[in-house]
Design an enzyme around this catalytic site. Sequence first.
Site, PDB file in Angstrom:
ATOM      1  N   GLY A 220       0.836  -1.212   0.000  1.00 31.83           N
ATOM      2  CA  GLY A 220       0.000   0.000   0.000  1.00 31.83           C
ATOM      3  C   GLY A 220       0.855   1.240   0.000  1.00 31.83           C
ATOM      4  N   ASN A 221       0.241   2.373   0.238  1.00 30.64           N
ATOM      5  CA  ASN A 221       1.008   3.616   0.319  1.00 30.64           C
ATOM      6  C   ASN A 221       0.377   4.549   1.347  1.00 30.64           C
ATOM      7  OD1 ASN A 221      -0.946   5.431  -1.092  1.00 30.64           O
ATOM      8  ND2 ASN A 221      -0.571   3.978  -2.750  1.00 30.64           N
TER       9      ASN A 221
END
Length: 423
Positions: A220-221
């Site tokens: 993810g980020n």
Amino acid sequence: MSAHTVDGPAESARRRVVVGVAGGIAAYKSCALIRALTESGHQVRVVPTESALEFVGRATFEALSGNPVHTGVFTDVPQVPHVRLGQEADLVVVAPATADLMARAATGRADDLLTATLLTARCPVMFVPAMHTEMWEHPATVENVATLRRRGNVVVEPASGRLTGKDTGAGRLPEPDEIFALAALLLERADALPRDLEGRRLVISAGGTREPLDPVRFLGNRSSGKQGYALARLAAQRGADVTLVAGAVAGLDDPAAVDVVRVQTAAQMGDAVTALAAGADAVIMSAAVADFRPTTLAASKIKKGAGEPDTIPLTKNDDILAGLVKARAEGDLAADTAIVGFAAETGDEQGDVLTYAREKLARKGCDLLVVNAVGDGKAFEVDNNDGWLLSADGSETALAHGSKALMASRVLDALRPLLPPAG
Ligand code: CTP
């Protein structure tokens, strides 16, 4: 409610805000709004109607605002509060605004302190309606809302959802966080909420994507979704018909009057945005889309094992933004669909933020590119932001530091002339 600036604004940014409260069950939510405004350092005067005090006691409003609370024009007469409060205010917010209160305001009545204050106010005035759907949709209310808007007041689009009792529909008071964000925006920029996007259809993506690795892990980020949500919220309040395609976001409430489609992966986001783009006047890609995904998705949890971990093979995701530009060029998307991209850049030894951003605009072929410098606590997960707006026509505008709502208002200003004529 989420936390607001603890230290409050600098003295110059401390403003006088009148919070009007009309008599509806949603009056209890005004308490959270009053608290958010005082915690942000603003001076708040609460002016309820008599019927609002049936729902929330005077003592609660006085304690939360730190100021006396009156409903009529015959208290403190030597201070002339029915004139002074409105004259001296930097912003008046009426939340909730009932059908009756808006009817009285639209006809210019001044039969209590709140309506008198509305008549004397020369600052931005924002009504935040809350009522049953039937009342909101009644031609009398529709006309009163149109009258108030025509006179330059902001009348917020209500949320849809559960009303008092079992009924659901449009007419719900937006969450206090959202009202606070709109009020704070009007204090930053008085003309930030014109009704200039009525009849326009916008698709806005927000948040980060999650690329699953196994049933419990993902790549993810750090995108919080705040910028995209601010854009969606403002576009809807400027009259647009907005669909928000939301990836992973940091516990944000759905913005009022916005359709929200939830996705997880870049592929799902691509499918949703591409399908919705077909009927849209503009697509704004503010989501942080993962460039890569794990090539394989393990059916069961990957175990630690005894030796060194395996490397994770990655596969490139499709570029959604570039795909939209290509579809438009090939006639699969209307030629006048406006396309806006975002660029999060850190800069490095080879080039600074703007150099990379200019390259990105040319590479992606969108009409506008909103550029944020990221890293060092900038842009991601924070409430304030700055950057640049690069246009395909070569113009470059610096976006001064301010809230993500302020940034969103500037982006919508730049987008508006690019939209096809309203149909
Ligand atoms: N974007 C997209 N699809 C992707 C990756 C990015 O639509 N698979 C969009 C983002 O929503 C944003 C813009 O492209 O509007 C730029 O995203 P960014 O991550 O800054 O650019 P990248 O193309 O990924 O380039 P790089 O990571 O090399 O800077």
